[in-house]
Write a protein that holds these residues in place. Structure first.
Motif, PDB file in Angstrom:
ATOM      1  N   SER A 433      15.937 -35.945 -28.142  1.00 31.81           N
ATOM      2  CA  SER A 433      15.627 -34.230 -28.333  1.00 31.81           C
ATOM      3  C   SER A 433      15.923 -33.013 -29.353  1.00 31.81           C
ATOM      4  O   SER A 433      15.761 -32.252 -29.538  1.00 31.81           O
ATOM      5  N   LEU A 434      17.435 -33.126 -29.593  1.00 28.75           N
ATOM      6  CA  LEU A 434      17.723 -32.381 -29.812  1.00 28.75           C
ATOM      7  C   LEU A 434      18.455 -32.126 -31.238  1.00 28.75           C
ATOM      8  O   LEU A 434      18.181 -31.581 -31.933  1.00 28.75           O
ATOM      9  N   THR A 435      18.667 -33.640 -31.545  1.00 26.39           N
ATOM     10  CA  THR A 435      18.591 -34.075 -32.512  1.00 26.39           C
ATOM     11  C   THR A 435      16.666 -33.885 -33.273  1.00 26.39           C
ATOM     12  O   THR A 435      16.950 -33.455 -34.928  1.00 26.39           O
ATOM     13  N   ALA A 436      15.571 -34.347 -32.925  1.00 29.41           N
ATOM     14  CA  ALA A 436      14.530 -33.669 -33.563  1.00 29.41           C
ATOM     15  C   ALA A 436      14.394 -31.951 -33.975  1.00 29.41           C
ATOM     16  O   ALA A 436      13.793 -32.195 -34.654  1.00 29.41           O
ATOM     17  N   ILE A 437      14.676 -31.604 -32.718  1.00 24.56           N
ATOM     18  CA  ILE A 437      14.721 -30.128 -32.991  1.00 24.56           C
ATOM     19  C   ILE A 437      15.656 -29.508 -33.976  1.00 24.56           C
ATOM     20  O   ILE A 437      15.701 -28.585 -35.079  1.00 24.56           O
ATOM     21  N   LEU A 438      16.767 -29.902 -34.549  1.00 24.54           N
ATOM     22  CA  LEU A 438      17.860 -29.764 -35.079  1.00 24.54           C
ATOM     23  C   LEU A 438      17.342 -30.085 -36.604  1.00 24.54           C
ATOM     24  O   LEU A 438      17.522 -29.129 -37.691  1.00 24.54           O
ATOM     25  N   ILE A 439      17.060 -31.002 -36.888  1.00 22.05           N
ATOM     26  CA  ILE A 439      16.346 -31.457 -38.162  1.00 22.05           C
ATOM     27  C   ILE A 439      15.025 -30.792 -38.259  1.00 22.05           C
ATOM     28  O   ILE A 439      14.906 -30.659 -39.746  1.00 22.05           O
ATOM     29  N   GLU A 449      24.425 -25.487 -38.402  1.00 14.00           N
ATOM     30  CA  GLU A 449      25.719 -24.547 -37.522  1.00 14.00           C
ATOM     31  C   GLU A 449      24.469 -24.221 -36.769  1.00 14.00           C
ATOM     32  O   GLU A 449      24.775 -24.044 -35.539  1.00 14.00           O
ATOM     33  N   GLU A 450      23.773 -22.811 -37.744  1.00 11.17           N
ATOM     34  CA  GLU A 450      22.943 -21.980 -36.657  1.00 11.17           C
ATOM     35  C   GLU A 450      21.770 -23.153 -35.665  1.00 11.17           C
ATOM     36  O   GLU A 450      21.538 -22.829 -35.353  1.00 11.17           O
ATOM     37  N   ALA A 451      21.369 -24.302 -35.885  1.00  9.65           N
ATOM     38  CA  ALA A 451      20.231 -24.712 -36.013  1.00  9.65           C
ATOM     39  C   ALA A 451      21.191 -25.399 -34.988  1.00  9.65           C
ATOM     40  O   ALA A 451      20.439 -26.148 -34.049  1.00  9.65           O
ATOM     41  N   MET A 452      22.239 -26.187 -34.635  1.00  5.43           N
ATOM     42  CA  MET A 452      22.552 -26.766 -33.596  1.00  5.43           C
ATOM     43  C   MET A 452      23.037 -25.765 -32.476  1.00  5.43           C
ATOM     44  O   MET A 452      22.379 -26.077 -31.546  1.00  5.43           O
ATOM     45  N   ILE A 453      23.077 -24.601 -32.087  1.00  6.52           N
ATOM     46  CA  ILE A 453      23.299 -23.403 -31.549  1.00  6.52           C
ATOM     47  C   ILE A 453      21.994 -22.727 -31.187  1.00  6.52           C
ATOM     48  O   ILE A 453      21.320 -23.351 -30.141  1.00  6.52           O
ATOM     49  N   LEU A 454      20.840 -23.418 -32.046  1.00  7.16           N
ATOM     50  CA  LEU A 454      19.429 -22.230 -31.961  1.00  7.16           C
ATOM     51  C   LEU A 454      18.906 -23.864 -30.563  1.00  7.16           C
ATOM     52  O   LEU A 454      18.282 -23.365 -29.897  1.00  7.16           O
ATOM     53  N   ALA A 455      18.756 -24.897 -31.384  1.00  7.76           N
ATOM     54  CA  ALA A 455      18.801 -26.083 -30.765  1.00  7.76           C
ATOM     55  C   ALA A 455      19.147 -25.970 -29.355  1.00  7.76           C
ATOM     56  O   ALA A 455      18.296 -26.175 -28.484  1.00  7.76           O
ATOM     57  N   ILE A 456      20.668 -25.923 -29.290  1.00 10.53           N
ATOM     58  CA  ILE A 456      21.061 -26.292 -27.167  1.00 10.53           C
ATOM     59  C   ILE A 456      20.680 -24.547 -26.662  1.00 10.53           C
ATOM     60  O   ILE A 456      20.187 -25.627 -25.311  1.00 10.53           O
ATOM     61  N   ALA A 457      20.914 -23.963 -27.339  1.00  7.92           N
ATOM     62  CA  ALA A 457      20.281 -22.995 -26.923  1.00  7.92           C
ATOM     63  C   ALA A 457      18.632 -23.325 -26.286  1.00  7.92           C
ATOM     64  O   ALA A 457      18.811 -22.599 -25.327  1.00  7.92           O
ATOM     65  N   GLY A 458      17.674 -23.439 -27.105  1.00  6.23           N
ATOM     66  CA  GLY A 458      16.531 -23.877 -26.552  1.00  6.23           C
ATOM     67  C   GLY A 458      16.127 -24.482 -24.973  1.00  6.23           C
ATOM     68  O   GLY A 458      15.413 -24.656 -24.511  1.00  6.23           O
ATOM     69  N   LEU A 459      16.984 -26.121 -25.498  1.00  7.42           N
ATOM     70  CA  LEU A 459      16.827 -26.947 -24.224  1.00  7.42           C
ATOM     71  C   LEU A 459      17.433 -26.647 -23.192  1.00  7.42           C
ATOM     72  O   LEU A 459      17.273 -27.334 -22.498  1.00  7.42           O
TER      73      LEU A 459
END
Length: 512
Positions: A433-439, A449-459
């Motif tokens: 799920s983290l990978t899919a949202i990041l992509i 880097e921002e996408a990774m932070i946003l994905a982890i913050a959301g999940l």
């Protein structure tokens, strides 16, 4: 005459669960409306007051139209209600917010309400001073009610279906209740929901009130004390002043909040309603013990790093500096481990003491690990981490003694035999799920880097990561519309967890 009010109450409780939740939030809108009237903010008061009246009218009309229908309640329907609440209820909650602010779009208001209801606490508005005090109260109240909603749902909905972390502790398959195997002993889902609500609401409200009073006694102002108390109990991290750094309560206030953060480490800190097997004692609970180990161990490593690897740091080795750095690290670690996201006023001292250049990576890791099962905390959950840890120890033992047979220790009775396997499945689903949202975020122009932070913050439902995990805070208002909707999906997915969504798609759950 006494039977008539009871029959009316029973009639109200027979209404669809989503309708009852809608009515509760409609009534809650009058809280900021009354507050706005007291502070002479009549525009904000009218926005919430009329929105509350409109919501109650809609609930009343729909309730009258379905009053004669014989309801059929089941666990799949309640699980679907959870999903519908997080997706559709913010559409209504955003109306008074957008009307009160006037200078924001409806999409931003919807995003903020999804963030609050899922207890994520991602702040899409630039500065706290932009919002009226009553709007701050509304955001904290929505998050508080969202946390209470998850407290109740964990015991009444997720536990019977072996979801939300209970798949590691029970013998049933994820998404399938033990009661399905024994039709004669199947509990009434609606009755269980009422009993859990009656037992947990006084505890939740009482703890919030106690924390509010303690913060006021520490010197905090009334509104900030109430909002911070609701944020701590809901682990939302919502603050009307931008966090604890600008709080008037100071070190005493942080210590009080630290004690109440421990309620997000284990369900056993406030209730034993979900204990099926194993110990009900807090000192024997693996979640609470591993949570305390992390809260003490990580700050200790940062503290020791001052002498091991941070010789270039210009900090005097005095007792006050040492205490401030250790306390700042311990409070911040506890806050992000429980996915609350409050940063200690002494966190900068901890960074300066340890010489750590990338503290955001530690915060991201803590948020992913998460708090206890059946609490308001998000993340992978400590019990799953504990199951994977035990499985790792067992595999190391088999490398030395391939023919050894592992016995079930006393501290492991809460976990089923294949608990580590189920925990590993969830962890892989979380990673996918983290990978899919990041992509998806990267596809709409968000840097990696921002996408990774946003994905982890959301999940992980830890919104303050967006401002504190990176070198520069991420401005959510600058994101494209599809990116905001992806983040809304991530927050809902992180709140309900992937296994619950998969269970809803399973025909066996609805057939049973």
């Amino acid at each position: 005459m006494a039977r008539r009010p009871r029959s009316q109450v029973r009639g109200i409780l027979r209404l669809p669960l989503l309708l009852l939740i809608w009515g509760v939030f409609a009534l809650a809108m009058w809280v900021p409306a009354i507050h706005a009237t007291i502070v002479n903010d009549h525009q904000t008061s009218q926005s919430f007051f009329y929105a509350g009246i409109a919501g109650l009218m809609i609930v009343t009309f729909i309730g009258l139209s379905v009053a004669n229908r014989v309801p059929r309640y089941g666990m799949p329907g309640q699980l679907m209600t959870l999903l519908a609440t997080f997706v559709f209820l913010p559409l209504y909650l955003a109306i008074p917010l957008q009307d009160a602010l006037k200078n924001t779009s409806y999409l931003n208001a919807y995003f903020d309400m999804v963030s609050a209801l899922t207890t994520t606490g991602a702040d899409i508005f630039d500065t706290p001073s932009r919002l009226p005090e009553s709007v701050h109260l509304w955001r904290a109240l929505v998050a508080w009610l969202g946390g209470l909603f998850m407290w109740i749902a964990a015991s009444a909905v997720l536990a019977p279906l072996s979801l939300g972390g209970f798949e590691v502790t029970t013998r049933a398959e994820p998404g399938r209740s033990d009661a399905i195997l024994h039709e004669s002993h199947r509990p009434d889902p609606r009755r269980k929901l009422i009993l859990v609500t009656n037992s947990l609401v006084p505890v939740y409200a009482g703890l919030t009130l106690a924390l509010s009073i303690l913060l006021v006694l520490c010197g905090e102002s009334g509104l900030v004390a109430v909002c911070h108390a609701m944020s701590i109990m809901a682990t939302s991290g919502i603050s009307p002043i931008g966090g604890t750094g600008a709080a008037q309560a100071g070190l005493a206030g942080e210590m009080v909040m630290f004690l109440f953060l421990l309620f997000a480490l284990s369900r056993l800190t406030f209730s034993s309603d979900t204990v099926a097997v194993g110990h009900s004692r807090l000192d024997k609970d693996p979640e609470f013990r591993i949570g305390l180990l992390i809260i003490v161990g990580v700050p200790a490593l940062l503290f020791v790093r001052h002498w091991l690897a941070a010789f270039e740091v210009n900090a005097s080795d005095n007792f006050a500096m040492a205490f401030a750095s250790f306390w700042g690290a311990m409070f911040t670690v506890a806050s992000f481990l429980t996915t609350n996201g409050f940063e200690s006023a002494y966190w900068f001292s901890a960074q300066e003491w340890s010489g750590l250049e990338t503290p955001g990576m530690i915060l991201l890791g803590l948020a992913v690990m998460g708090g206890g099962v059946a609490t308001t905390a998000g993340g992978v959950k400590l019990l799953r981490v504990y199951a994977l840890y035990l499985n790792g120890l067992r595999e190391l033992e088999r490398l030395v003694l391939p023919s050894s047979v592992s016995g079930e220790g006393r501290g492991n009775r809460r976990l089923q035999s294949n608990g580590a396997f189920v925990a590993w499945i969830f962890f892989m689903l979380f990673a996918l799920s983290l990978t899919a949202i990041l992509i998806l975020l990267s596809a709409f122009g968000v840097p990696f880097e921002e996408a990774m932070i946003l994905a982890i913050a959301g999940l992980s439902t830890t919104g303050p990561l967006i401002e504190q995990a990176g070198q520069v805070p991420i401005e959510l208002t600058l994101l494209a519309t599809p990116a905001k909707m992806i983040l809304c999906f991530a927050m809902v997915l992180g709140r309900l967890e992937t296994l619950a969504i998969i269970a809803l798609l399973s025909p066996n759950l609805w057939r049973s």
